[in-house]
Design a protein around this motif. Structure first.
Motif, short mmCIF file in Angstrom:
data_model
loop_
_atom_site.label_atom_id
_atom_site.label_comp_id
_atom_site.label_asym_id
_atom_site.label_seq_id
_atom_site.Cartn_x
_atom_site.Cartn_y
_atom_site.Cartn_z
N GLN A 138 37.18 41.22 44.94
CA GLN A 138 38.19 40.91 43.94
C GLN A 138 38.94 42.17 43.50
O GLN A 138 40.18 42.14 43.31
CB GLN A 138 37.54 40.24 42.73
CG GLN A 138 36.98 38.85 43.02
CD GLN A 138 36.30 38.24 41.81
OE1 GLN A 138 36.38 38.77 40.71
NE2 GLN A 138 35.61 37.13 42.02
N VAL A 139 38.21 43.29 43.34
CA VAL A 139 38.84 44.55 42.94
C VAL A 139 39.82 45.02 44.01
O VAL A 139 40.95 45.43 43.71
CB VAL A 139 37.78 45.63 42.68
CG1 VAL A 139 38.43 47.01 42.52
CG2 VAL A 139 36.98 45.29 41.43
N ASP A 176 41.28 43.17 46.23
CA ASP A 176 42.40 42.22 46.27
C ASP A 176 43.40 42.51 45.15
O ASP A 176 44.62 42.54 45.38
CB ASP A 176 41.86 40.80 46.15
CG ASP A 176 42.95 39.76 46.33
OD1 ASP A 176 43.71 39.86 47.31
OD2 ASP A 176 43.04 38.82 45.50
N LEU A 177 42.88 42.75 43.95
CA LEU A 177 43.77 43.07 42.82
C LEU A 177 44.50 44.39 43.06
O LEU A 177 45.69 44.53 42.73
CB LEU A 177 42.95 43.13 41.52
CG LEU A 177 42.46 41.79 40.98
CD1 LEU A 177 41.53 42.02 39.78
CD2 LEU A 177 43.63 40.91 40.57
N SER A 178 43.78 45.36 43.61
CA SER A 178 44.41 46.65 43.89
C SER A 178 45.54 46.50 44.89
O SER A 178 46.62 47.10 44.73
CB SER A 178 43.35 47.63 44.43
OG SER A 178 43.93 48.86 44.75
N ASN A 179 45.31 45.69 45.91
CA ASN A 179 46.37 45.45 46.91
C ASN A 179 47.58 44.77 46.28
O ASN A 179 48.73 45.10 46.59
CB ASN A 179 45.84 44.59 48.05
CG ASN A 179 44.82 45.34 48.91
OD1 ASN A 179 44.83 46.57 48.95
ND2 ASN A 179 43.94 44.61 49.58
N LYS A 180 47.30 43.80 45.40
CA LYS A 180 48.40 43.10 44.74
C LYS A 180 49.21 44.04 43.85
O LYS A 180 50.44 43.95 43.77
CB LYS A 180 47.86 41.93 43.92
CG LYS A 180 47.36 40.76 44.77
CD LYS A 180 46.87 39.62 43.91
CE LYS A 180 46.41 38.45 44.78
NZ LYS A 180 45.91 37.32 43.95
N VAL A 181 48.50 44.96 43.15
CA VAL A 181 49.20 45.94 42.30
C VAL A 181 50.09 46.84 43.15
O VAL A 181 51.25 47.13 42.80
CB VAL A 181 48.18 46.77 41.50
CG1 VAL A 181 48.87 47.97 40.83
CG2 VAL A 181 47.51 45.90 40.45
N GLN A 182 49.53 47.28 44.29
CA GLN A 182 50.32 48.14 45.17
C GLN A 182 51.54 47.39 45.72
O GLN A 182 52.65 47.95 45.80
CB GLN A 182 49.45 48.64 46.32
CG GLN A 182 48.38 49.63 45.89
CD GLN A 182 47.52 50.10 47.06
OE1 GLN A 182 47.75 49.70 48.20
NE2 GLN A 182 46.53 50.93 46.76
N GLU A 183 51.34 46.15 46.12
CA GLU A 183 52.45 45.36 46.63
C GLU A 183 53.52 45.16 45.56
O GLU A 183 54.73 45.24 45.83
CB GLU A 183 51.94 44.00 47.11
CG GLU A 183 51.07 44.07 48.37
CD GLU A 183 50.47 42.73 48.72
OE1 GLU A 183 50.72 41.76 47.97
OE2 GLU A 183 49.77 42.64 49.74
N SER A 184 53.07 44.90 44.31
CA SER A 184 54.01 44.71 43.22
C SER A 184 54.80 46.00 42.95
O SER A 184 56.01 45.96 42.71
CB SER A 184 53.26 44.28 41.96
OG SER A 184 54.12 44.15 40.87
#
Length: 230
Positions: free
Chosen positions: A187-188, A190-198
């Motif tokens: 989950q961490v 996944d969230l980190s990847n989403k933050v980077q993508e954002s």
């Protein structure tokens, strides 16, 4: 107590006067003075019933599957354990001591299969692998019995909680904790990847906005330069 005495008497009578003989050769008269012929015949009829004979055969088969026959007789394990206090000078015997005490036959010896288990326990108690702590007697007894039998209840019968079950529960908890940690790590990530993508999307949007603004300004300047003062 009286019921137990009666059951034991019937067990001995059956083993001596009924089991060794074909049904037509079983005596029809009472072999003991404390029982009338009529009582004996009623007892024979109960033993000869198909249901009773089937139950006896199942019990015999189940007894044959038992690897470690205790030698405490009709006396309960806990009573036998309490009577050992004098022998151990009021010191509480450990699980290994109790296993030996409860499986030592009247012939002053152990059966070969019990002796083999005792040897395995002694080896486990005296040796450890690198990085492994010395196991308790209860844990060793539980391990050896679990390796050689299914659902052995010896430790519970003598008042010990099954060390193997405790170990299994701890292992299950550890596995559950590892699984939870792994899921959290996923989950961490996944969230980190989403933050980077954002963040990347925001940078792209900002650059696109700057480029659009530059194009608009260039067009505006072009238009202004084409306008001649009247």
């Amino acid at each position: 107590m009286m019921q137990s005495v009666v059951r034991q008497q019937r067990y001995r009578l059956k083993a001596e006067y009924f089991d060794p003989f074909p049904l037509h050769l079983v005596t029809k008269t009472s072999p003991v003075k404390c029982m009338t012929d009529e009582q004996w015949l009623k007892l024979l009829e109960s033993w000869k019933s198909p249901k009773k004979m089937e139950t006896c055969q199942k019990n015999k088969d189940n007894r044959g599957k038992v690897k470690y026959h205790h030698t405490t007789g009709s006396r309960a394990y806990m009573v036998h354990v309490e009577n050992l206090d004098d022998k151990y000078n009021d010191e509480e015997p450990n699980a290994f001591d109790l296993f030996k005490e409860c499986h030592y036959s009247k012939k002053k010896c152990y059966t070969p299969i019990v002796q083999e288990a005792i040897t395995q326990m002694e080896n486990k108690l005296s040796t450890t692998t690198e990085g492994e702590e010395l196991k308790s007697a209860a844990q060793v007894v539980a391990d050896v019995l679990a390796e050689n039998t299914k659902k052995n209840q010896f430790l519970q019968n003598v008042g010990y909680q099954n060390a193997r079950r405790i170990s299994n529960e701890q292992s299950a908890e550890l596995e559950a904790e590892k699984k939870t940690n792994a899921e959290l790590r996923v989950q961490v990530v996944d969230l980190s990847n989403k933050v980077q993508e954002s963040e990347q999307a925001r940078i792209i949007d900002r650059e696109e906005m700057k480029r659009s603004q530059s194009e608009i300004e260039a067009k505006l300047n072009l238009l202004l330069s084409q306008i001649r003062p009247s």
